[in-house]
Scaffold this motif. Structure first.
Motif, PDB file in Angstrom:
ATOM      1  N   LEU A  33       0.988  -1.333   0.220  1.00 26.87           N
ATOM      2  CA  LEU A  33       0.740   0.153   0.049  1.00 26.87           C
ATOM      3  C   LEU A  33       0.711   1.364  -0.090  1.00 26.87           C
ATOM      4  N   TYR A  34       0.600   2.238  -0.559  1.00 27.55           N
ATOM      5  CA  TYR A  34       0.655   3.448  -0.970  1.00 27.55           C
ATOM      6  C   TYR A  34       0.326   4.209  -0.339  1.00 27.55           C
TER       7      TYR A  34
ATOM      8  N   MET B  21       4.927  13.878   1.180  1.00 27.39           N
ATOM      9  CA  MET B  21       5.334  13.329   2.253  1.00 27.39           C
ATOM     10  C   MET B  21       4.860  11.713   1.724  1.00 27.39           C
ATOM     11  N   ALA B  22       5.365  10.706   2.102  1.00 26.06           N
ATOM     12  CA  ALA B  22       4.948   9.195   2.085  1.00 26.06           C
ATOM     13  C   ALA B  22       5.429   7.974   2.502  1.00 26.06           C
ATOM     14  N   LEU B  23       4.260   6.962   2.168  1.00 27.74           N
ATOM     15  CA  LEU B  23       4.350   5.978   3.404  1.00 27.74           C
ATOM     16  C   LEU B  23       4.059   5.060   2.684  1.00 27.74           C
ATOM     17  N   ARG B  24       4.638   4.060   2.729  1.00 24.10           N
ATOM     18  CA  ARG B  24       4.840   2.700   2.182  1.00 24.10           C
ATOM     19  C   ARG B  24       4.623   1.449   3.170  1.00 24.10           C
TER      20      ARG B  24
ATOM     21  N   GLN C  10       8.621   1.682   4.841  1.00 25.00           N
ATOM     22  CA  GLN C  10       8.794   2.854   4.357  1.00 25.00           C
ATOM     23  C   GLN C  10       8.938   3.687   4.315  1.00 25.00           C
ATOM     24  N   VAL C  11       9.339   5.194   4.389  1.00 23.55           N
ATOM     25  CA  VAL C  11       8.724   6.452   4.617  1.00 23.55           C
ATOM     26  C   VAL C  11       9.263   7.340   4.438  1.00 23.55           C
ATOM     27  N   THR C  12       9.265   8.418   3.730  1.00 25.85           N
ATOM     28  CA  THR C  12       9.910   9.288   3.343  1.00 25.85           C
ATOM     29  C   THR C  12       9.110  10.884   2.795  1.00 25.85           C
ATOM     30  N   ILE C  13      10.749  11.493   2.771  1.00 19.01           N
ATOM     31  CA  ILE C  13       9.771  13.084   2.179  1.00 19.01           C
ATOM     32  C   ILE C  13      10.759  13.738   0.889  1.00 19.01           C
TER      33      ILE C  13
END
Length: 224
Positions: free
Chosen positions: A11-12, A114-117, A77-80
């Motif tokens: 999921l993204y 800003m993203a979540l995986r 994973q998480v990032t900007i």
């Protein structure tokens, strides 16, 4: 799934900094922090100017901060980073790029997201998983009245958005919130059905929509 075979599922989620600007040329910055005790992480977007009620007639708020909160053990994973690089990595089944530190910059400059995986592994036909994250907006100041500024009402119970998110994401509180929301939905729907002379559900549909639009457009403030 249609072939009844197990499949790898991820999921993204992402959002751009457009949530905190009225115009995409406004300058934004971001933060990321982790509360080790609560096992939660937080990302935020906000403009550098923070002009409270700065643009008369503006369509969107451009002060305050948008937050995304997540359980550190739940996300893979998480990032900007820029929309192209982050979304592209997910689409290509590659790791997220390193955190983007090129800020402040315009919200439209390489469109930071800003993203979540969430890695759900290999799911068999009929299998399911549940993953939860939370979003919130800290207006800092919610309104001005005769020259006085007022803070949001929720600040009487929580010292910050991350503090509120930590409280919300506990198992007990999350279950209670879901139960209360479900009850409100059921009660409101039934009242609208009764008022609208069922089985004509058009009144109920319009009433449900109007309730969400009106309640969603309001904010409660605290008057000292």
């Amino acid at each position: 799934n249609i072939d009844s075979q197990p499949h790898k599922v991820e999921l993204y989620y992402d959002n751009t900094a457009e949530l905190v600007v009225n115009s995409s040329d406004e300058i934004v910055q971001w933060t990321h922090s982790v509360d080790e005790e609560a096992k939660m992480g937080f990302m935020s977007f906000g403009t550098t100017d923070q002009r409270f009620n700065g643009d008369l007639g503006a369509d969107r708020i451009d002060w305050g901060y948008w937050y995304v909160g997540y359980n550190t053990a739940d996300v893979s994973q998480v990032t900007i980073g820029s929309d192209v690089s982050v979304r592209g990595a997910f689409a290509a089944d590659k790791d997220f790029p390193a955190w983007d530190t090129q800020m402040p910059r315009q919200a439209s400059d390489n469109w930071p997201v800003m993203a979540l995986r969430f890695d759900m592994g290999s799911l068999a036909a009929g299998a399911s998983q549940s993953h939860t994250f939370t979003v919130g907006y800290d207006q800092v100041w919610s309104m001005a009245y005769f020259g006085r500024k007022f803070r949001p009402y929720w600040t009487q119970n929580y010292k910050s958005v991350p503090d509120a998110m930590i409280s919300t994401m506990t198992t007990t509180n999350l279950a209670n919130i879901r139960a209360a929301a479900s009850k409100l939905e059921t009660d409101l729907t039934q009242k609208l059905i009764n008022t609208g002379n069922a089985p004509n559900y058009r009144y109920m549909e319009l009433g449900n929509l109007a309730y969400r639009q009106v309640s969603g457009s309001m904010v409660l403030v605290w008057n000292d």
